[in-house]
Design an enzyme around this catalytic site. Structure first.
Site: not given
Length: 213
Positions: A79, A89, A142, A166
């Site tokens: 990342e 979500r 995360c 990830h």
């Protein structure tokens, strides 16, 4: 000292490959003579940062690799950037579901990883493990932990470098979710390469690894 973190299971899963791979990578690093430790992080927004901060204070690492699961991705994702927003979500493991909430009130809009992500990408790719530089860590726990890590490291003056990686579903999870997966051994090997490449790299490689969308 190299600190690796991985998350507990979430969203109905019984395992989380980020933790299993982080733990295995730490064991491999120790066996090779590099001081390393793995810490499991709760998949809970604010608590995740608290546990990370305690680990930073306890172990005083020089390199930190926080690892999380990105089910559906096909590659190890290095990342690039953490953004200052929680927008969940789904609820976390404590039922929290923040929407459009800053992670650090008044903090910078974003932090960049201080890992040599291009050099790490090259090292992992050379081993045959699928890997990419990712431009988004999402807006779930995360990214929350990634932003929290970089905020904490920005306050320190000891040169500690850190970032977020990830991993896909494990091969076992992939079968149950009809999605791409990767063997835990490959994930752990990639994390070891990322840690050792970071340790030996002071200036990142200048190669293209961006995205059009």
């Amino acid at each position: 000292m190299i600190l690796l973190t991985g998350f507990e299971p979430f969203d109905g899963e019984t395992t989380n490959p980020s933790w299993l791979a982080a733990r295995r990578a730490a064991e491999q690093l120790v066996a090779a003579g590099s001081p390393a430790v793995a810490v499991e992080i709760p998949c809970v927004f604010d608590l995740s940062r608290t546990v990370l901060q305690e680990a930073l204070e306890r172990y005083r690492p020089g390199i930190v690799l926080c690892v999380g699961q990105a089910g559906g991705r096909e590659r190890i994702s290095l990342e690039r950037v953490a953004i200052n927003v929680d927008d969940a979500r789904i609820p976390d493991n404590a039922g929290n579901r923040p929407v459009d909430r800053p992670i650090v009130e008044g903090g910078p809009a974003a932090y960049f990883s201080t890992l040599p992500i291009k050099a790490c990408r090259g090292a992992v790719a050379s081993s045959g493990v699928p890997v990419e530089v990712s431009q988004t860590a999402g807006t779930y726990v995360c990214n929350h932990l990634f932003y929290g890590l970089m905020s904490l490291l920005a306050e320190r003056e000891d040169g500690c470098r850190g970032g977020f990686v990830h991993v896909p579903y494990s091969t076992e999870q992939a079968r149950g979710n009809d999605a791409p997966g990767l063997a835990l051994e490959q994930m752990a090997d990639a994390l070891v390469l990322i840690a050792t490449t970071t340790s030996g790299t002071t200036v990142d490689h200048r190669v293209a690894a961006g995205a059009e969308h």
